[in-house]
Scaffold this active site. Structure first.
Site, PDB file in Angstrom:
ATOM      1  N   ASP A 169      -8.796  11.086  10.182  1.00  0.00           N
ATOM      2  CA  ASP A 169      -8.792  10.581   8.805  1.00  0.00           C
ATOM      3  C   ASP A 169      -9.474   9.211   8.744  1.00  0.00           C
ATOM      4  O   ASP A 169      -8.936   8.259   8.188  1.00  0.00           O
ATOM      5  CB  ASP A 169      -7.367  10.526   8.257  1.00  0.00           C
ATOM      6  CG  ASP A 169      -7.356  10.434   6.729  1.00  0.00           C
ATOM      7  OD1 ASP A 169      -8.421  10.651   6.107  1.00  0.00           O
ATOM      8  OD2 ASP A 169      -6.286  10.133   6.162  1.00  0.00           O
ATOM      9  N   GLY A 217       0.427   5.482   1.252  1.00  0.00           N
ATOM     10  CA  GLY A 217      -0.417   6.556   1.760  1.00  0.00           C
ATOM     11  C   GLY A 217       0.368   7.847   1.755  1.00  0.00           C
ATOM     12  O   GLY A 217       1.486   7.901   1.241  1.00  0.00           O
ATOM     13  N   GLY A 218      -0.245   8.863   2.313  1.00  0.00           N
ATOM     14  CA  GLY A 218       0.417  10.150   2.359  1.00  0.00           C
ATOM     15  C   GLY A 218       1.725  10.075   3.133  1.00  0.00           C
ATOM     16  O   GLY A 218       2.674  10.802   2.870  1.00  0.00           O
ATOM     17  N   TYR A 219       1.745   9.181   4.087  1.00  0.00           N
ATOM     18  CA  TYR A 219       2.890   9.069   4.983  1.00  0.00           C
ATOM     19  C   TYR A 219       4.068   8.385   4.296  1.00  0.00           C
ATOM     20  O   TYR A 219       5.224   8.681   4.546  1.00  0.00           O
ATOM     21  CB  TYR A 219       2.410   8.254   6.179  1.00  0.00           C
ATOM     22  CG  TYR A 219       3.419   7.959   7.244  1.00  0.00           C
ATOM     23  CD1 TYR A 219       3.813   8.959   8.132  1.00  0.00           C
ATOM     24  CD2 TYR A 219       3.933   6.677   7.397  1.00  0.00           C
ATOM     25  CE1 TYR A 219       4.708   8.677   9.140  1.00  0.00           C
ATOM     26  CE2 TYR A 219       4.826   6.393   8.409  1.00  0.00           C
ATOM     27  CZ  TYR A 219       5.210   7.397   9.276  1.00  0.00           C
ATOM     28  OH  TYR A 219       6.096   7.107  10.272  1.00  0.00           O
ATOM     29  N   GLY A 220       3.762   7.448   3.403  1.00  0.00           N
ATOM     30  CA  GLY A 220       4.812   6.708   2.723  1.00  0.00           C
ATOM     31  C   GLY A 220       4.279   5.359   2.291  1.00  0.00           C
ATOM     32  O   GLY A 220       3.079   5.145   2.251  1.00  0.00           O
ATOM     33  N   LYS A 221       5.213   4.467   1.995  1.00  0.00           N
ATOM     34  CA  LYS A 221       4.790   3.167   1.496  1.00  0.00           C
ATOM     35  C   LYS A 221       4.594   2.172   2.639  1.00  0.00           C
ATOM     36  O   LYS A 221       5.208   2.293   3.681  1.00  0.00           O
ATOM     37  CB  LYS A 221       5.853   2.622   0.539  1.00  0.00           C
ATOM     38  CG  LYS A 221       5.880   3.431  -0.737  1.00  0.00           C
ATOM     39  CD  LYS A 221       6.898   2.882  -1.711  1.00  0.00           C
ATOM     40  CE  LYS A 221       6.769   3.633  -3.031  1.00  0.00           C
ATOM     41  NZ  LYS A 221       8.037   3.798  -3.710  1.00  0.00           N
ATOM     42  N   VAL A 222       3.757   1.201   2.379  1.00  0.00           N
ATOM     43  CA  VAL A 222       3.523   0.154   3.364  1.00  0.00           C
ATOM     44  C   VAL A 222       3.955  -1.176   2.763  1.00  0.00           C
ATOM     45  O   VAL A 222       3.610  -1.489   1.624  1.00  0.00           O
ATOM     46  CB  VAL A 222       2.033   0.070   3.748  1.00  0.00           C
ATOM     47  CG1 VAL A 222       1.827  -0.925   4.866  1.00  0.00           C
ATOM     48  CG2 VAL A 222       1.521   1.438   4.158  1.00  0.00           C
ATOM     49  N   GLY A 224       0.822  -1.201   0.000  1.00  0.00           N
ATOM     50  CA  GLY A 224       0.000   0.000   0.000  1.00  0.00           C
ATOM     51  C   GLY A 224       0.852   1.244   0.000  1.00  0.00           C
ATOM     52  O   GLY A 224       2.078   1.192   0.129  1.00  0.00           O
TER      53      GLY A 224
END
Ligand SMILES: *[C@@H]1O[C@H](CO)[C@@H](O)[C@H](O)[C@H]1NC(C)=O
Ligand SMILES: *[C@@H]1O[C@H](CO)[C@@H](O)[C@H](O)[C@H]1NC(C)=O
Ligand SMILES: *[C@@H]1O[C@H](CO)[C@@H](O)[C@H](O)[C@H]1NC(C)=O
Ligand SMILES: *[C@@H]1O[C@H](CO)[C@@H](O)[C@H](O)[C@H]1NC(C)=O
Length: 968
Positions: free
Chosen positions: A763, A648-653, A646
């Site tokens: 969120d 997200g805004g934070y980075g990759k998962v 995945g």
């Protein structure tokens, strides 16, 4: 180029040393002959250009090769470039090894590789390279190791590779190579290792390969080979492993001559579509591992004496007849005898287990299921550690009470057996300063040491059970590496498909009393050990077979300073020599001008380099583990794209597997999302105290220079959004949806009421609600920089006014959007939107339509059932109506009209209590709630409601829902 070289070398030195260089340079101007240090020379310019060309066809996402444009490859430590220590006959330095193991490189291999004309090791293992293997590699006559395994290479094996006169090892396994094995490979007079498994290689195995004088390992399993097994292969004088599983030899037979391979230790021909009899194996004195399973072999099992070294005999899934031969009884090292799914008759020989004395590490599995065995020759009295499976034989039909266990179905936990070796350490883990750890390797003294972490895999071991062999393995590896037996620690091991044995090893430095309790390897030792692994200098072992290096990770403390993987440091004298050599060529006009320019750059360089040295405070946070970058890199195969789940805004998962086998989700902050160290640790401290069944739990974190990662439990069923989408194959019933809504609401209520300070999620959306293997809803992504406002002096929590509106369109509280005032009701709004998604299956915003508006319109016009998701089957309409009403109320524009989160939870519970049990589907994992309210049941015949757990006392609803928080 020379100009660069000079600049770079000077930049690496301290300012004072630069001035020394300046002085020396002036002396040179005056004709001094002090400069004999230049004897080492520079890299052959052809190779420098070749390296640049090689880089140009690679995609280097992690910027591992960023220093490949500075200075001279051999003397400026270009990453992965290892050179001969001195100039060769032509006065130049030459590249001897290209070691680019596990660097996340994609792109393709350049034909210009051929210009590295003295290259001995070409190592691109475990990257993401695509394209084909350039035939030009066949021009590198000096090449000894060709290591391309673990990429996405396609195309055929170039015939040209067959003319490499010095090739010792060809490892191209785990790619998508297709086409036949070129007959030219029969010329590889020095090659010992063919590792080509897990590709799409097709066609006949060339009988000419029998000429290969030194071949020891022939691994071509999991390909598309066809034709027949060439009988000639038995002539290979040194072959110890022949592994060809999962190919299609089309009903041909196993050549009799294979029974003549006196050096063969392992013969593995599983699932090869072979027919006919099993050859006589009595002339194979060291055979240890025989796997002929899943073929159509027929006839009887040969009764001749077998090698005393047998550990594994797998003949299951064939068409064998006759009885179990007595020669299986006298094999002292046998671990597995698998004869299931044949037509064997006669009796089960109790001599198979009688007279066996197994020590605690040893075990024996006898799988005889699904045969025609009618009786047991003697008493069934299994010694400890012996397992016998007999189901599907006539001997079980007579309801023999003594065989009840052996005739039962087995509980399936066969694959993925995972084990951690017992630590024999007497030292308990205590606080060694990060990244040191207590060395578990010494039982004499406890000391802090910085280990080397090694991902290692035995590709084709000659046994099925590791514990009896661990000590031998430790001995083999440490003596091969020239280390003390005590220095190796097997952190964990696991069997993988193949079977292959993956291990996670730690090597510890020897105790050194003068090291102030922080023991490290010195750098030359690190390089020596690494070279032993990457150069395959550890002597082959018969029983352990070939090994693979999966990764060799250095803790940061080993990377500080100027240490690289290159061949040794450079003496200052040599450095000055190189600098001067460079300057001599490049600077003819004005040395003084150059030095002035360099001085300015030097200042810039120092500004950059300062960042590297911020030291890390060692912080222990209860309940979460601090991971090193290397541990997480190992868990994700160096953050390989294939492990990404995945973004997200934070980075990759990423999905990762920790050394102990645990599957986790790793969130890796991208540049720009990094927080200050203190803020980051404060948040982790906060998150570490949050424990609720409906929140994704934090397991650990990594906080290292330039890296911040969070490690969570892995949610195998993905996001709620995935399950609501039109593409989802299995649709959720209304009862499931209700349960997910209830769970999510409880998780959020916990954040609002039990976290200290309270956390507003900010969120909430369907893609932040994750489902575990039992479809329990777990709220994710909470807490990061999202603390709720702290109560002010008056004691009331002020509405938080933030400058930036965070959240996702479609889920945003309109009031928050307008006023920037954040309250707990903002989360209520977003959750209400999720409820509407659950009810309708729609997206919050689609084709310009807003879900809240659409459902409101339908509701007001009495058409609510027209928008309900038709995929959720039948449902009690009064429950749906109540749920819709709750969702719409939660999505009111005015904050004050919305229910509180506690109200939402309470109302959902009411709706759940109205649900008939027969609609509830999965009931065993249903949340337990304090059952204060009497079940309000519809008129139907509801007996017992699964939502009400009988063992919960009638406590107050909210505290019943919310488990206690871990005390600080
Ligand atoms: C090799 O291929 C087989 C069959 O596709 C697969 O089960 C196995 O995991 C693969 N092994 C490796 C090491 O990729
Ligand atoms: C096996 O070796 C023996 C002795 O060298 C030889 O007589 C026999 O013909 C060989 N068998 C096969 C099938 O090659
Ligand atoms: C085979 O067994 C013999 C005798 O038990 C032993 O000496 C030898 O080391 C074993 N060979 C292997 C490869 O394990
Ligand atoms: C035997 O066959 C059954 C049914 O096909 C299968 O489920 C089982 O796994 C087989 N046993 C072995 C040991 O392969």
């Amino acid at each position: 180029m020379f100009h660069n070289s000079a600049e770079f070398c000077i930049l690496r030195m301290s300012a004072s040393r630069a001035w020394t260089v300046g002085a020396v340079f002036l002396m040179w101007l005056f004709g001094s002959s002090l400069l004999i240090g230049a004897q080492d020379g520079i890299t052959d310019p052809i190779e420098v250009q070749a390296l640049r060309d090689i880089k140009s066809t690679l995609i280097d996402t992690n910027k591992n090769l960023s220093n490949w444009n500075r200075g001279d490859p051999c003397t400026s430590n270009w990453t992965g470039v290892l050179c001969f220590n001195t100039s060769l006959d032509d006065g130049y330095r030459h590249v001897r090894e290209l070691q680019l193991l596990n660097m996340n490189l994609t792109g393709s291999l350049s034909p210009e590789l051929r210009r590295l004309s003295r290259l001995e090791i070409l190592d691109f293992m475990w990257n993401g390279l695509s394209g084909s293997i350039p035939k030009e590699i066949g021009n590198i006559t000096s090449l000894k190791l060709l290591l391309l395994n673990g990429n996405h290479l396609t195309g055929p094996l170039p015939e040209e590779l067959g003319y490499l006169p010095n090739l010792d090892r060809i490892q191209i396994d785990q790619n998508n190579i297709s086409g036949p094995i070129p007959t030219s490979f029969a010329n590889l007079n020095k090659t010992k290792h063919f590792h080509m498994n897990n590709n799409s290689i097709s066609g006949q195995i060339p009988p000419e390969l029998a000429r290969l004088p030194y071949l020891v390992h022939f691994l071509l399993d999991n390909n598309n080979l066809s034709g027949y097994l060439p009988p000639e292969l038995s002539k290979m004088p040194n072959l110890t492993i022949l592994q060809l599983d999962n190919n299609n030899f089309n009903g041909t037979t196993i050549p009799d001559s294979y029974g003549n391979m006196s050096k063969l230790l392992k013969l593995s021909l599983r699932s090869c579509s072979l027919q006919g009899p099993i050859p006589d194996l009595s002339r194979m004195p060291i055979l240890a591992y025989l796997d002929l399973s899943s073929n159509r072999l027929n006839g009887t099992i040969p009764t001749n004496q077998l090698s005393q070294n047998m550990t594994t005999i797998d003949l299951s899934n064939n068409e064998l007849t006759g009885s179990i031969p007595a020669n299986f009884s006298s094999l002292p090292n046998l671990q597995k005898l698998l004869l299931a799914n044949n037509s064997l008759n006669g009796s089960v020989l109790s001599s198979l287990w009688q007279n066996k004395t197994l020590n605690a590490t040893e075990s024996l599995t006898l799988d005889l299921e699904n045969n025609r065995l009618t009786n047991i020759s003697d008493s069934i009295n299994l010694p400890p550690n012996v397992t016998l499976w007999l189901k599907g034989n006539p001997v079980c039909i007579n309801d023999n009470i003594n065989l009840r266990q052996q005739c039962a179905s087995r509980s399936d936990n066969v694959t993925g057996s995972q084990s951690t070796t017992n630590s024999t350490a007497v030292c308990q883990p205590q606080s060694c300063p990060y990244p040191y750890e207590y060395s578990p390797t010494s039982n004499l003294s406890c000391f802090c040491a910085a280990p080397l972490l090694i991902g290692y895999r035995l590709k084709s071991p000659g046994f099925s059970d590791f514990p009896p062999y661990t000590i031998r393995f430790e001995d083999y590896l440490t003596s091969g590496l020239d280390l003390d037996f005590q220095q190796l620690y097997i952190d964990s091991f696991a069997w993988e498909e193949g079977p292959r044995l993956k291990m996670y090893l730690k090597l510890y430095p020897v105790y050194n009393a003068t090291s102030n309790s922080r023991n490290m390897f010195n750098m030359s030792e690190v390089q020596r050990i690494r070279r032993m692994f990457t150069g395959w200098l550890i002597p082959d072992s018969d029983i352990f077979g070939p090994y693979e290096l999966l990764n060799f990770n250095l803790l940061d403390i080993y990377n500080e300073g100027t240490v690289t993987t290159s061949s040794g440091g450079i003496s200052t004298g040599a450095l000055i020599g190189i600098v001067l050599g460079g300057i001599a060529v490049a600077v003819t006009l004005s040395a003084v001008v150059t030095l002035l320019i360099l001085r300015v750059r030097l200042r810039n360089y120092h500004a950059i380099s300062k960042r590297r040295h911020t030291s890390k405070a060692s912080i222990k946070i209860d309940g979460v583990k601090s991971f090193t970058y290397t541990e997480l890199a190992m868990a994700t195969n160096n953050f390989n794209i294939s492990t990404q789940v995945g973004q997200g805004g934070y980075g990759k998962v990423y999905r990762g597997i920790l050394a102990d086998g645990m599957v986790v989700a790793i969130k890796r902050a991208q540049e720009g999302s990094l927080q200050g160290e203190r803020e980051f640790l404060t948040e982790i401290q906060l998150l570490s105290r949050l424990h609720h069944r409906n929140l994704v739990s934090l397991i650990g974190y990594c906080d290292e220079e330039g890296e911040q990662m969070l490690v969570y439990e892995f949610m195998s069923n993905g996001t709620l959004r995935d399950h609501l989408s039109a593409k989802s194959k299995e649709t959720l019933s209304f009862a499931m949806r209700l349960r997910l809504a209830f769970g999510s609401a409880k998780g959020i209520l916990y954040l609002h009421t039990e976290a200290d300070p309270p956390i507003f999620h900010r969120d909430i959306k369907a893609s932040n609600i994750l489902l575990d293997s039992k479809f329990t809803a777990k709220v994710a992504d909470f807490g990061l920089s999202r603390l709720a406002p702290v109560p002010d002096v008056e004691g009331a929590a002020p509405a938080h006014v933030s400058t930036v509106v965070k959240g996702t369109p479609g889920y945003l509280d309109p009031e928050y959007f307008l006023t920037h005032k954040l309250t707990d009701k903002s989360d209520v709004y977003s959750l209400g939107v999720v409820f509407l998604e659950l009810l309708t299956g729609m997206h919050p915003i689609s084709h310009g339509k807003n879900i809240v508006r659409e459902v409101n319109l339908a509701y007001q016009s009495g058409m609510i059932f027209s928008v309900i998701d038709g995929r959720m089957g039948s449902y009690p309409s009064e429950c749906v109506e109540k749920f819709v009403a709750l969702a719409l109320k939660s999505c009111q524009d005015e904050t004050d009209s919305r229910p509180s989160m506690a109200d939402v939870v309470r109302e959902l519970e009411n709706i759940c209590l109205m649900m008939p049990e027969s609609d509830m589907g999965v009931s065993e994992s249903i949340d337990t709630v304090a059952g204060k309210m009497a079940p309000v049941t519809p008129s139907s015949s509801v007996v017992k409601n699964p939502y009400v757990s009988s063992d919960v006392s009638g406590s107050d609803l909210v505290s019943g829902v919310v488990p206690t928080i871990t005390p600080r």
